[in-house]
Design a protein around this motif. Structure first.
Motif, short mmCIF file in Angstrom:
data_model
loop_
_atom_site.label_atom_id
_atom_site.label_comp_id
_atom_site.label_asym_id
_atom_site.label_seq_id
_atom_site.Cartn_x
_atom_site.Cartn_y
_atom_site.Cartn_z
N ILE A 115 0.67 -1.28 0.17
CA ILE A 115 0.06 0.01 -0.08
C ILE A 115 1.06 1.34 -0.10
O ILE A 115 0.31 2.33 -0.01
N ARG A 118 3.56 2.35 -5.53
CA ARG A 118 2.52 2.64 -6.54
C ARG A 118 2.56 1.60 -7.47
O ARG A 118 3.39 1.12 -7.92
N PHE A 122 -3.35 2.49 -10.46
CA PHE A 122 -3.33 3.52 -9.38
C PHE A 122 -2.35 4.51 -9.71
O PHE A 122 -1.03 4.24 -9.94
N LEU A 126 -1.55 3.32 -2.45
CA LEU A 126 -2.88 3.22 -1.91
C LEU A 126 -2.90 4.04 -0.66
O LEU A 126 -4.11 4.47 -0.09
N ALA A 129 -5.07 7.08 -0.10
CA ALA A 129 -6.30 7.12 -0.03
C ALA A 129 -6.99 7.39 1.69
O ALA A 129 -7.97 7.98 1.86
N LEU A 158 -9.70 4.39 -6.50
CA LEU A 158 -10.13 3.11 -5.71
C LEU A 158 -11.37 2.57 -5.78
O LEU A 158 -11.87 1.39 -5.80
N ALA A 162 -10.70 -0.80 -7.56
CA ALA A 162 -11.03 -1.86 -6.50
C ALA A 162 -12.32 -2.33 -6.02
O ALA A 162 -12.72 -3.35 -6.08
#
Length: 473
Positions: A115, A118, A122, A126, A129, A158, A162
């Motif tokens: 997370i 990169r 994305f 993450l 986020a 996201l 996701a």
């Protein structure tokens, strides 16, 4: 006398828990199950050969949470422990899950370190986020779509790459319609109660987690200790409902197959008639309905049109399943659970499961292609030929997985109205349905995927809960 309507996992599990409760502690009460088809198991169906398995519905089960551990308890009680095939957290099918974006397969992060890196598609790690959530103001709402919630709290990428494909994989639905409470009820409550998800998570770390304890069997303990990601059953998941059916039969539950009910007539709070298509009437003191909500709506419409309307408001989607077997010594896929396709890509498939990686004792390469769902009629029309779905599936795996070989064997199934959609307002709708039943003293309990969760564990836990509620009143 108690009646169970439907012989899928919900109906079979209801019978199991009624027997465990000695049919509400009255051994003289007779129990019968009515199933419209000639077999049990509902959407859980397996095609077995010496070389491969084709699963028509669910193929793996998650052991997580109370419902997951509850299912494992049932598995051990039924003598299925030695048939369980676990996939642990270090297995490729647990670690490697992909999405198809911009004509490329991308591996999703599967570790804590991931997370902070990169990962395409994305544009940022993450972890950003979480920062986005800290910046966003609270928005007071009673319910919201899971897409809107994730986009608002964590960003559009996201939500698109996701959450949207995950919803396709779980319920073949559109994340822009599905309630946030379907998968993220606790996170939504954090936003509503604390102003943000991260703020709520931090506060919950200091308040403790008050959850009901479940006494665990050795099988359930093993799943926790060995960190199972998912598991299946050797020989196919259909072994599970068949074992449940044998358990019910051995305990004198009357199993009525090829038995269609055309109307339910409630006489009073303890007498109900089930009118069969052939004119015969069966009388029971209580009904456990495990059939889809739209089926039950038709059965109660004459006497209770308002209840029928409530039930019909729960939408369902149709899913196409194409199973493919390639008899080759060389694997045609990267070891992984499979991949999902975000709706934003506008492809004709929802995703592909790599069964030869997920299910033991498979030869060659075995794939399951999922098509349609919320977009079935848009993509394929009202009554498409199975050959059309096969053509699309082969075209897509050639384009995405670069598989040019013709399959050695295949099977195409169109599962009509197979998965309920928990759209925004679903839980209020279910509350209204159950309130109507309670206010009118109707001797019926609602079990299954239409109401309490669409997964295997949810359906089984729904049966346990509803049986428990009746047996304690």
């Amino acid at each position: 006398m108690a009646a169970i309507l439907g012989g899928g996992l919900g109906g079979l599990s209801t019978g199991y828990y009624l027997l465990k409760n000695n049919v509400c502690n009255n051994n003289n009460v007779k129990l019968f199950l009515l199933e419209a088809t000639n077999q049990c198991g509902g959407w859980v169906k397996t095609i077995r050969t010496k070389d491969y398995l084709f699963e028509q519905g669910p193929r793996t089960i998650r052991p997580k949470g109370m419902p997951g551990l509850n299912t494992l308890n049932m598995m051990q009680d039924l003598g299925l422990s030695e048939h369980i095939a676990p996939i642990r957290s270090d297995h490729p099918a647990a670690k490697n899950r992909m999405i198809y974006v911009n004509n490329t397969l991308h591996m999703l992060p599967s570790s804590f370190r991931g997370i902070f890196q990169r990962n395409e598609p994305f544009s940022k790690p993450l972890i950003y986020a979480a920062f986005n959530d800290w910046k966003q103001p609270q928005k007071e709402m009673k319910d919201d779509s899971i897409y809107n919630f994730v986009e608002r709290r964590f960003g559009k990428e996201l939500a698109d790459y996701a959450i949207s494909p995950m919803i396709c994989g779980i319920c073949a639905g559109d994340a822009k319609e599905i309630s946030v409470k379907f998968l993220m009820k606790t996170l939504f409550e954090h936003e509503q109660n604390h102003g943000g998800v991260m703020k709520g998570l931090l506060k919950s770390m200091f308040t403790g987690n008050l959850t009901e304890e479940l006494e665990l069997t050795e099988l359930a303990k093993s799943a926790k200790e060995e960190k199972w990601s998912v598991y299946t059953i050797k020989g196919g998941l259909e072994t599970f409902p068949l074992t449940l059916k044998n358990y019910l039969t051995d305990n004198n539950v009357a199993m009525h197959f090829n038995t269609s009910v055309k109307e339910i007539e409630f006489i009073d709070s303890s007498v109900v008639n089930l009118k069969k298509d052939n004119g015969e009437v069966l009388t029971a003191n209580h009904i456990y309905s495990t059939v889809p909500a739209h089926v039950l709506a038709r059965l109660v419409e004459k006497q209770h049109p308002k209840l029928s309307t409530y039930l019909n408001e729960i939408p369902f989607v149709t899913v196409g399943i194409v199973n493919l077997y390639f008899d080759t010594d060389k694997s045609l896929i990267t070891p992984a659970f499979g991949f999902l396709v975000p709706p934003i890509e506008n492809r004709s498939i929802l995703g592909v499961v790599f069964d030869s990686c997920c299910i033991p004792d498979q030869k060659g390469t075995v794939l399951t292609v999922m098509l349609g769902g919320r977009w079935f009629h848009e993509k394929f029309g009202e009554n498409p030929a199975e050959s059309k779905l096969l053509e699309v599936a082969l075209r897509e795996i050639k384009a995405i997985l670069k598989i040019d070989e013709k399959p050695t064997a295949y099977n195409v199934s169109i599962l009509k109205r197979c998965i309920p959609q928990y759209v925004v307002g679903h839980y209020d709708r279910v509350d209204s349905i159950r309130e109507y039943i309670e206010n009118n003293n109707l001797p019926i309990s609602l079990v299954g995927s239409s109401y309490d969760g669409v997964g295997v564990n949810d359906v089984i836990f729904s049966a346990k809960t509803q049986v428990g509620e009746v047996c304690t009143t």
